[in-house]
Design a protein around this motif. Sequence first.
Motif, PDB file in Angstrom:
ATOM      1  N   SER A  44      10.420  23.653 -22.533  1.00  0.00           N
ATOM      2  CA  SER A  44      11.776  24.126 -21.538  1.00  0.00           C
ATOM      3  C   SER A  44      11.950  22.287 -21.244  1.00  0.00           C
ATOM      4  O   SER A  44      11.432  21.889 -21.619  1.00  0.00           O
ATOM      5  CB  SER A  44      11.752  24.875 -20.367  1.00  0.00           C
ATOM      6  N   ILE A  45      13.320  22.869 -20.921  1.00  0.00           N
ATOM      7  CA  ILE A  45      14.627  21.261 -20.866  1.00  0.00           C
ATOM      8  C   ILE A  45      14.217  21.824 -19.084  1.00  0.00           C
ATOM      9  O   ILE A  45      14.795  22.693 -18.405  1.00  0.00           O
ATOM     10  CB  ILE A  45      14.899  21.050 -21.630  1.00  0.00           C
ATOM     11  N   VAL A  46      13.990  20.788 -18.215  1.00  0.00           N
ATOM     12  CA  VAL A  46      14.052  21.282 -16.454  1.00  0.00           C
ATOM     13  C   VAL A  46      14.430  20.123 -16.268  1.00  0.00           C
ATOM     14  O   VAL A  46      14.518  18.972 -15.500  1.00  0.00           O
ATOM     15  CB  VAL A  46      12.068  21.472 -16.093  1.00  0.00           C
ATOM     16  N   PRO A  47      15.444  19.753 -16.008  1.00  0.00           N
ATOM     17  CA  PRO A  47      16.301  19.074 -14.626  1.00  0.00           C
ATOM     18  C   PRO A  47      16.549  19.618 -13.288  1.00  0.00           C
ATOM     19  O   PRO A  47      16.016  20.651 -13.135  1.00  0.00           O
ATOM     20  CB  PRO A  47      18.330  19.208 -15.554  1.00  0.00           C
ATOM     21  N   GLU A  48      15.933  18.542 -12.195  1.00  0.00           N
ATOM     22  CA  GLU A  48      16.081  18.583 -10.853  1.00  0.00           C
ATOM     23  C   GLU A  48      17.013  17.456 -10.613  1.00  0.00           C
ATOM     24  O   GLU A  48      17.575  16.251 -10.933  1.00  0.00           O
ATOM     25  CB  GLU A  48      14.744  17.791 -10.538  1.00  0.00           C
ATOM     26  N   LEU A  49      17.552  17.922  -8.996  1.00  0.00           N
ATOM     27  CA  LEU A  49      18.129  17.582  -8.265  1.00  0.00           C
ATOM     28  C   LEU A  49      17.114  17.238  -6.814  1.00  0.00           C
ATOM     29  O   LEU A  49      16.933  17.898  -6.486  1.00  0.00           O
ATOM     30  CB  LEU A  49      19.410  17.469  -8.025  1.00  0.00           C
ATOM     31  N   SER A 101       0.878  -1.406  -0.179  1.00  0.00           N
ATOM     32  CA  SER A 101      -0.205   0.274   0.324  1.00  0.00           C
ATOM     33  C   SER A 101       0.754   1.121  -0.301  1.00  0.00           C
ATOM     34  O   SER A 101       2.107   1.403   0.381  1.00  0.00           O
ATOM     35  CB  SER A 101      -0.519   0.155   1.120  1.00  0.00           C
ATOM     36  N   LEU A 102       0.369   2.279  -0.332  1.00  0.00           N
ATOM     37  CA  LEU A 102       1.061   3.610  -0.769  1.00  0.00           C
ATOM     38  C   LEU A 102       1.473   4.165   1.300  1.00  0.00           C
ATOM     39  O   LEU A 102       1.621   3.591   1.810  1.00  0.00           O
ATOM     40  CB  LEU A 102       0.158   4.794  -0.884  1.00  0.00           C
ATOM     41  N   LEU A 103       2.782   4.683   1.482  1.00  0.00           N
ATOM     42  CA  LEU A 103       3.485   5.177   1.944  1.00  0.00           C
ATOM     43  C   LEU A 103       4.265   6.563   1.903  1.00  0.00           C
ATOM     44  O   LEU A 103       3.951   6.845   0.065  1.00  0.00           O
ATOM     45  CB  LEU A 103       5.550   4.341   1.707  1.00  0.00           C
ATOM     46  N   VAL A 104       3.254   7.362   2.522  1.00  0.00           N
ATOM     47  CA  VAL A 104       3.756   8.949   2.450  1.00  0.00           C
ATOM     48  C   VAL A 104       4.824   9.773   3.052  1.00  0.00           C
ATOM     49  O   VAL A 104       5.481   8.524   3.936  1.00  0.00           O
ATOM     50  CB  VAL A 104       2.487   9.470   3.588  1.00  0.00           C
ATOM     51  N   GLY A 105       5.754   9.760   2.477  1.00  0.00           N
ATOM     52  CA  GLY A 105       6.962  10.894   2.074  1.00  0.00           C
ATOM     53  C   GLY A 105       7.102  12.116   2.201  1.00  0.00           C
ATOM     54  O   GLY A 105       5.927  12.504   1.811  1.00  0.00           O
ATOM     55  N   ALA A 106       7.844  12.715   1.410  1.00  0.00           N
ATOM     56  CA  ALA A 106       8.557  13.679   1.459  1.00  0.00           C
ATOM     57  C   ALA A 106       9.922  13.647   0.711  1.00  0.00           C
ATOM     58  O   ALA A 106      10.133  12.919   0.339  1.00  0.00           O
ATOM     59  CB  ALA A 106       9.244  14.697   2.439  1.00  0.00           C
ATOM     60  N   GLN A 107      10.139  15.446  -0.249  1.00  0.00           N
ATOM     61  CA  GLN A 107      11.210  15.330  -1.310  1.00  0.00           C
ATOM     62  C   GLN A 107      11.276  16.507  -1.018  1.00  0.00           C
ATOM     63  O   GLN A 107      10.808  17.268  -0.824  1.00  0.00           O
ATOM     64  CB  GLN A 107      10.867  15.098  -2.622  1.00  0.00           C
ATOM     65  N   VAL A 108      12.387  17.046  -1.804  1.00  0.00           N
ATOM     66  CA  VAL A 108      13.095  17.607  -1.655  1.00  0.00           C
ATOM     67  C   VAL A 108      13.866  18.317  -2.949  1.00  0.00           C
ATOM     68  O   VAL A 108      14.811  17.541  -3.184  1.00  0.00           O
ATOM     69  CB  VAL A 108      13.570  18.704  -0.502  1.00  0.00           C
ATOM     70  N   ALA A 109      13.791  19.281  -3.569  1.00  0.00           N
ATOM     71  CA  ALA A 109      14.428  19.205  -4.878  1.00  0.00           C
ATOM     72  C   ALA A 109      14.848  20.968  -5.097  1.00  0.00           C
ATOM     73  O   ALA A 109      14.227  22.159  -4.671  1.00  0.00           O
ATOM     74  CB  ALA A 109      13.430  19.146  -6.033  1.00  0.00           C
ATOM     75  N   LEU A 110      16.041  20.578  -6.248  1.00  0.00           N
ATOM     76  CA  LEU A 110      16.620  21.661  -6.720  1.00  0.00           C
ATOM     77  C   LEU A 110      16.653  22.049  -7.903  1.00  0.00           C
ATOM     78  O   LEU A 110      16.739  20.778  -8.630  1.00  0.00           O
ATOM     79  CB  LEU A 110      17.733  22.095  -6.569  1.00  0.00           C
ATOM     80  N   GLY A 111      16.042  23.297  -9.155  1.00  0.00           N
ATOM     81  CA  GLY A 111      15.973  22.805 -10.244  1.00  0.00           C
ATOM     82  C   GLY A 111      16.445  23.836 -10.769  1.00  0.00           C
ATOM     83  O   GLY A 111      16.747  24.765 -10.679  1.00  0.00           O
ATOM     84  N   MET A 112      16.671  23.140 -12.370  1.00  0.00           N
ATOM     85  CA  MET A 112      17.023  24.217 -13.276  1.00  0.00           C
ATOM     86  C   MET A 112      15.823  24.294 -14.402  1.00  0.00           C
ATOM     87  O   MET A 112      15.436  23.314 -15.122  1.00  0.00           O
ATOM     88  CB  MET A 112      18.224  24.330 -13.747  1.00  0.00           C
ATOM     89  N   MET A 113      15.328  25.624 -15.179  1.00  0.00           N
ATOM     90  CA  MET A 113      14.166  25.563 -15.778  1.00  0.00           C
ATOM     91  C   MET A 113      14.906  25.600 -17.169  1.00  0.00           C
ATOM     92  O   MET A 113      15.773  27.391 -17.028  1.00  0.00           O
ATOM     93  CB  MET A 113      12.925  26.325 -15.861  1.00  0.00           C
ATOM     94  N   TRP A 114      16.121  25.460 -18.832  1.00  0.00           N
ATOM     95  CA  TRP A 114      16.422  25.913 -19.844  1.00  0.00           C
ATOM     96  C   TRP A 114      14.822  26.242 -20.702  1.00  0.00           C
ATOM     97  O   TRP A 114      14.650  25.462 -21.263  1.00  0.00           O
ATOM     98  CB  TRP A 114      17.621  24.836 -20.531  1.00  0.00           C
ATOM     99  N   ARG A 115      14.647  27.424 -20.655  1.00  0.00           N
ATOM    100  CA  ARG A 115      13.801  28.394 -22.144  1.00  0.00           C
ATOM    101  C   ARG A 115      14.497  27.862 -23.570  1.00  0.00           C
ATOM    102  O   ARG A 115      15.451  27.768 -23.908  1.00  0.00           O
ATOM    103  CB  ARG A 115      13.382  29.138 -22.005  1.00  0.00           C
ATOM    104  N   LEU A 116      13.796  26.593 -23.920  1.00  0.00           N
ATOM    105  CA  LEU A 116      13.983  26.574 -25.865  1.00  0.00           C
ATOM    106  C   LEU A 116      13.963  27.250 -26.431  1.00  0.00           C
ATOM    107  O   LEU A 116      13.605  27.199 -27.805  1.00  0.00           O
ATOM    108  CB  LEU A 116      13.662  24.947 -25.833  1.00  0.00           C
ATOM    109  N   GLY A 117      12.193  27.773 -25.952  1.00  0.00           N
ATOM    110  CA  GLY A 117      11.378  28.546 -26.867  1.00  0.00           C
ATOM    111  C   GLY A 117      10.302  29.137 -26.492  1.00  0.00           C
ATOM    112  O   GLY A 117      10.381  29.098 -25.106  1.00  0.00           O
ATOM    113  N   ASN A 118       9.387  29.564 -26.909  1.00  0.00           N
ATOM    114  CA  ASN A 118       8.161  29.930 -25.662  1.00  0.00           C
ATOM    115  C   ASN A 118       7.197  29.578 -25.083  1.00  0.00           C
ATOM    116  O   ASN A 118       6.661  29.022 -24.264  1.00  0.00           O
ATOM    117  CB  ASN A 118       7.265  31.081 -26.885  1.00  0.00           C
ATOM    118  N   ASN A 119       7.179  28.080 -25.435  1.00  0.00           N
ATOM    119  CA  ASN A 119       6.069  27.026 -24.527  1.00  0.00           C
ATOM    120  C   ASN A 119       7.176  25.794 -24.105  1.00  0.00           C
ATOM    121  O   ASN A 119       6.822  24.767 -23.645  1.00  0.00           O
ATOM    122  CB  ASN A 119       5.434  26.972 -25.904  1.00  0.00           C
TER     123      ASN A 119
END
Length: 185
Positions: free
Chosen positions: A70-75, A50-68
């Motif tokens: 983007s590439i979004v890598p996260e750690l 069954s589902l386990l409830v946890g938590a996460q913390v993220a640090l990311g960057m968004m590179w716009r490739l055009g108007n709509n």
Amino acid sequence: MKHVLLSLSLCLIVAVSMAQSTGSTTKSSFYFGGGPTFSKFTGDGTDDASLLVGAQVALGMMWRLGNNFSIVPELNASMQGTKGDVPSDYTYRLWYLNLPVQVRYDFGQSGVYAETGPQFGLLLDAKKIVNESKSDVSDGFKNTNVNWNFGVGYKITPNLAVNARVAPGLTDIAETSISDTKQFT
């Protein structure tokens, strides 16, 4: 685990300071996020999972490739795992350092966006908890994990957004070849 949290804190400080120096004319921006995770094991022998409830913390960057687009890598650091009750109540808590790389599409100026992409995970720690007794079970799990993310979100303001993702597992996380266990987040 303390070293991982310290490292993530340092990354956050660097990203926040870099985000402050990023001008509005650039095509990239940094962000910090976090929230709950809902995960469970799927596959062989996981009928009682069954589902386990946890938590996460993220640090990311968004590179716009055009108007709509983007590439979004996260750690992100994420608590994942599962709960079950056969033969007795148990919980598996797995800590992963994940690197999702999303392709994001923004639906015009509406604030709505969709994203998808692979997520590569590195197992940091694995514990099994039965009747409040914890044991290290890291040897029972592979060191790496691959999921595929699908997400939607809404940008409320230029600096605040909410999103939700599902990440079905693509690889077997169990070290033994007897079972085919995947992580669904």
